[in-house]
Design a protein around this motif. Structure first.
Motif, PDB file in Angstrom:
ATOM      1  N   SER A  46       0.836  -1.197   0.000  1.00 13.53           N
ATOM      2  CA  SER A  46       0.000   0.000   0.000  1.00 13.53           C
ATOM      3  C   SER A  46       0.873   1.251   0.000  1.00 13.53           C
ATOM      4  O   SER A  46       1.805   1.368   0.806  1.00 13.53           O
ATOM      5  CB  SER A  46      -0.929   0.033   1.226  1.00 13.53           C
ATOM      6  N   PHE A  47       0.537   2.160  -0.889  1.00 15.60           N
ATOM      7  CA  PHE A  47       1.240   3.432  -1.013  1.00 15.60           C
ATOM      8  C   PHE A  47       0.237   4.553  -0.752  1.00 15.60           C
ATOM      9  O   PHE A  47      -0.844   4.580  -1.349  1.00 15.60           O
ATOM     10  CB  PHE A  47       1.836   3.577  -2.414  1.00 15.60           C
ATOM     11  N   ARG A  48       0.599   5.491   0.138  1.00 18.85           N
ATOM     12  CA  ARG A  48      -0.325   6.544   0.534  1.00 18.85           C
ATOM     13  C   ARG A  48       0.154   7.914   0.044  1.00 18.85           C
ATOM     14  O   ARG A  48       1.336   8.222   0.102  1.00 18.85           O
ATOM     15  CB  ARG A  48      -0.468   6.576   2.060  1.00 18.85           C
ATOM     16  N   VAL A  49      -0.801   8.740  -0.419  1.00 11.88           N
ATOM     17  CA  VAL A  49      -0.544  10.137  -0.773  1.00 11.88           C
ATOM     18  C   VAL A  49      -1.553  11.001  -0.025  1.00 11.88           C
ATOM     19  O   VAL A  49      -2.760  10.744  -0.096  1.00 11.88           O
ATOM     20  CB  VAL A  49      -0.684  10.391  -2.287  1.00 11.88           C
ATOM     21  N   ASP A  50      -1.072  12.011   0.703  1.00 12.67           N
ATOM     22  CA  ASP A  50      -1.975  12.951   1.373  1.00 12.67           C
ATOM     23  C   ASP A  50      -2.388  14.048   0.396  1.00 12.67           C
ATOM     24  O   ASP A  50      -1.528  14.768  -0.142  1.00 12.67           O
ATOM     25  CB  ASP A  50      -1.289  13.588   2.587  1.00 12.67           C
ATOM     26  N   LEU A  51      -3.678  14.174   0.159  1.00  5.70           N
ATOM     27  CA  LEU A  51      -4.223  15.202  -0.720  1.00  5.70           C
ATOM     28  C   LEU A  51      -4.452  16.485   0.069  1.00  5.70           C
ATOM     29  O   LEU A  51      -4.617  16.446   1.297  1.00  5.70           O
ATOM     30  CB  LEU A  51      -5.538  14.719  -1.330  1.00  5.70           C
ATOM     31  N   PRO A  52      -4.502  17.649  -0.588  1.00  7.61           N
ATOM     32  CA  PRO A  52      -4.698  18.904   0.154  1.00  7.61           C
ATOM     33  C   PRO A  52      -6.075  19.029   0.773  1.00  7.61           C
ATOM     34  O   PRO A  52      -6.243  19.712   1.788  1.00  7.61           O
ATOM     35  CB  PRO A  52      -4.463  19.984  -0.903  1.00  7.61           C
ATOM     36  N   ALA A  53      -7.074  18.372   0.179  1.00 11.18           N
ATOM     37  CA  ALA A  53      -8.454  18.484   0.664  1.00 11.18           C
ATOM     38  C   ALA A  53      -9.321  17.517  -0.127  1.00 11.18           C
ATOM     39  O   ALA A  53      -8.927  17.047  -1.202  1.00 11.18           O
ATOM     40  CB  ALA A  53      -8.969  19.910   0.494  1.00 11.18           C
ATOM     41  N   PRO A  54     -10.502  17.200   0.373  1.00  8.27           N
ATOM     42  CA  PRO A  54     -11.451  16.461  -0.454  1.00  8.27           C
ATOM     43  C   PRO A  54     -11.733  17.239  -1.741  1.00  8.27           C
ATOM     44  O   PRO A  54     -11.669  18.468  -1.765  1.00  8.27           O
ATOM     45  CB  PRO A  54     -12.694  16.375   0.433  1.00  8.27           C
ATOM     46  N   GLY A  55     -12.021  16.537  -2.807  1.00 12.15           N
ATOM     47  CA  GLY A  55     -12.282  17.199  -4.080  1.00 12.15           C
ATOM     48  C   GLY A  55     -12.322  16.191  -5.205  1.00 12.15           C
ATOM     49  O   GLY A  55     -12.412  14.976  -4.982  1.00 12.15           O
ATOM     50  N   THR A  56     -12.240  16.702  -6.431  1.00  9.23           N
ATOM     51  CA  THR A  56     -12.255  15.860  -7.622  1.00  9.23           C
ATOM     52  C   THR A  56     -10.867  15.864  -8.248  1.00  9.23           C
ATOM     53  O   THR A  56     -10.263  16.921  -8.444  1.00  9.23           O
ATOM     54  CB  THR A  56     -13.288  16.372  -8.633  1.00  9.23           C
ATOM     55  N   TYR A  57     -10.376  14.678  -8.582  1.00 10.05           N
ATOM     56  CA  TYR A  57      -8.998  14.529  -9.039  1.00 10.05           C
ATOM     57  C   TYR A  57      -8.929  13.690 -10.312  1.00 10.05           C
ATOM     58  O   TYR A  57      -9.761  12.807 -10.540  1.00 10.05           O
ATOM     59  CB  TYR A  57      -8.147  13.848  -7.958  1.00 10.05           C
ATOM     60  N   ASP A  58      -7.906  13.985 -11.141  1.00 13.37           N
ATOM     61  CA  ASP A  58      -7.534  13.151 -12.278  1.00 13.37           C
ATOM     62  C   ASP A  58      -6.244  12.427 -11.929  1.00 13.37           C
ATOM     63  O   ASP A  58      -5.376  12.983 -11.230  1.00 13.37           O
ATOM     64  CB  ASP A  58      -7.305  13.985 -13.538  1.00 13.37           C
TER      65      ASP A  58
END
Length: 284
Positions: free
Chosen positions: A180-192
């Motif tokens: 498992s590899f984790r990335v912290d996103l800046p906030a909930p939202g829509t991503y490509d």
């Protein structure tokens, strides 16, 4: 009366502790009185019409004393006016205070572009704009303006070639199971999301599952790859030469959390499963 024409830099000490520095050019310096141990310059606005320069400077600097009609030290505004009058210059207009950078409002849009190139050494190739590298680093690794890393799977890393696109130069892989590899996103939202799964030198296996924390967003099932072939985010098999310009993007992935989990491999399998590149772009 002794006279001397000087150009000097004077530090003016205000009662509040502020220091105002003025460059006095071609000022006539005279004795305040016959045999005075002090020197004076004409300074309109003071009670005596003179400003006193101590003959013994404080810590190597001349001290300019500005007596006022009330016998107190002049204010910073008054000092500025006196200096301007002595130099025959208009009083300078104070510079406006810097406008602070506005703090983003809660829930506001935060742009986010992050490319991660998986390899074994940082300087093997150079990364492109909005890209960084992963050397099988564990979570949390702060790099490239984001925090990411492996949380399980005991991954390994390899460099492969500098002649292919920089994003395909190396890989991380897990053996005999799933990592498992984790990335912290800046906030909930829509991503490509874009990916490359493969390597240039050897046949490999590719399989991933991409999660919004614990909710599956898309997956690519286990597939065998020839050397120098790479799977893109839509599951298409691309060669190393056409992946850079033809890889497809997985669009409109809604994340209700700020945690992206990429599971690499298939639990219970005896194969090696690779990840070469991932790029994440926030759209809303």
């Amino acid at each position: 009366m002794r006279k001397l024409i000087l150009g000097i830099v004077i530090g003016i000490f205000i009662a509040s502790g502020t220091i105002v520095t003025a460059k006095v050019m071609m000022v006539q310096v005279v004795s305040c009185t016959p045999n005075s141990p002090y020197a004076c310059i004409g300074m309109p606005g003071t009670s005596s019409g003179l400003a006193i320069i101590r003959s013994k400077p404080v810590q190597g600097n001349p001290v300019l004393e500005l007596p006022t009609e009330s016998g107190t030290l002049a204010t910073e505004e008054k000092v500025s006016q006196m200096i301007a009058a002595a130099l025959g210059q208009p009083t300078p207009t104070p510079l406006p205070s810097a406008t602070p950078t506005p703090t983003p409002t809660p829930g506001g849009f935060t742009p986010f572009d992050l490319g991660i190139n998986f390899r074994a050494s940082a300087g093997f190739v150079g990364d492109g704009p909005n890209e960084t590298y992963c050397l099988a680093d564990g979570y949390p690794t702060p790099r490239g303006g984001a925090t990411f890393g492996w949380t399980s799977g005991a991954p390994s890393a390899r460099n492969r070639t500098t002649s292919a696109d920089r994003r395909l130069a190396g890989m991380n892989f897990v053996s005999g199971g799933q990592g498992s590899f984790r990335v912290d996103l800046p906030a909930p939202g829509t991503y490509d999301v874009r990916v490359a799964l493969g390597e240039t030198d050897n046949p490999q296996h590719a399989a991933i599952e991409v999660y919004d924390n614990t909710s599956l967003r898309f997956s690519i099932p286990d597939v065998s790859l020839s050397a120098s072939h790479f799977i893109d985010a839509m599951g298409a098999d691309r060669t190393a030469s056409n992946w850079p310009t033809n890889n497809a993007v997985r669009t409109g992935l809604v994340f209700n959390s700020s945690t992206m989990i990429i599971k690499v491999g298939v639990a219970g399998s005896g194969n090696n499963y690779v990840i070469t590149h991932v790029f994440i772009h926030r759209t809303s």
